[in-house]
Design a protein around this motif. Structure first.
Motif, PDB file in Angstrom:
ATOM      1  N   ILE A  20      -9.383 -11.816   3.540  1.00 29.38           N
ATOM      2  CA  ILE A  20      -9.098 -10.632   2.722  1.00 29.38           C
ATOM      3  C   ILE A  20      -7.689 -10.176   3.062  1.00 29.38           C
ATOM      4  N   LEU A  21      -6.874  -9.968   2.034  1.00 24.96           N
ATOM      5  CA  LEU A  21      -5.481  -9.581   2.236  1.00 24.96           C
ATOM      6  C   LEU A  21      -5.198  -8.259   1.529  1.00 24.96           C
ATOM      7  N   ASP A  22      -4.765  -7.264   2.306  1.00 22.15           N
ATOM      8  CA  ASP A  22      -4.415  -5.942   1.791  1.00 22.15           C
ATOM      9  C   ASP A  22      -2.898  -5.868   1.736  1.00 22.15           C
ATOM     10  N   VAL A  23      -2.317  -5.682   0.548  1.00 23.09           N
ATOM     11  CA  VAL A  23      -0.853  -5.676   0.410  1.00 23.09           C
ATOM     12  C   VAL A  23      -0.283  -4.268   0.215  1.00 23.09           C
ATOM     13  N   ARG A  24      -1.065  -3.248   0.584  1.00 20.83           N
ATOM     14  CA  ARG A  24      -0.587  -1.864   0.456  1.00 20.83           C
ATOM     15  C   ARG A  24       0.306  -1.490   1.639  1.00 20.83           C
TER      16      ARG A  24
END
Length: 103
Positions: A20-24
């Motif tokens: 899972i990748l969060d780009v915020r």
């Protein structure tokens, strides 16, 4: 590939090769993340590219941001870098109804 909230969550749950990748931004992540998410801020520009390059391209990446725009861009960039399986969460974290945690 863009996936609805339901399809993204269902596919993620069944995927043993998932990341899972969060780009915020860090500030946005402080409001909560999807559990086990790796946080890489897309606004880091070239730094974002460097961090992506260190990731395992054989994994399947489930990418999200606040509303789905930046994560869509991130999926495009990842595709250009040779990542084969990226899944954008339509509606982003704002519409996420699954579990969350504070990083």
């Amino acid at each position: 590939m863009n996936l609805s909230q339901h399809d993204w969550a269902t596919q993620l749950e069944a995927d043993e090769n998932a990341v899972i990748l969060d780009v915020r931004t860090a500030d946005e992540c402080n409001d909560g993340i999807i559990p086990n998410a790796v946080m890489i801020d897309i606004y880091k520009g070239q730094g974002f590219i460097y961090e992506l390059e260190s990731l395992d391209k054989s994994k399947n990446y489930y990418v999200y941001c606040k509303a789905g725009g930046r994560s869509g861009q991130a999926c495009d960039i990842m595709g250009q870098l040779g990542f084969e399986n990226t899944y954008n969460l339509l509606g982003g974290f704002m519409q996420w109804e699954g579990k969350t945690e504070i990083p």
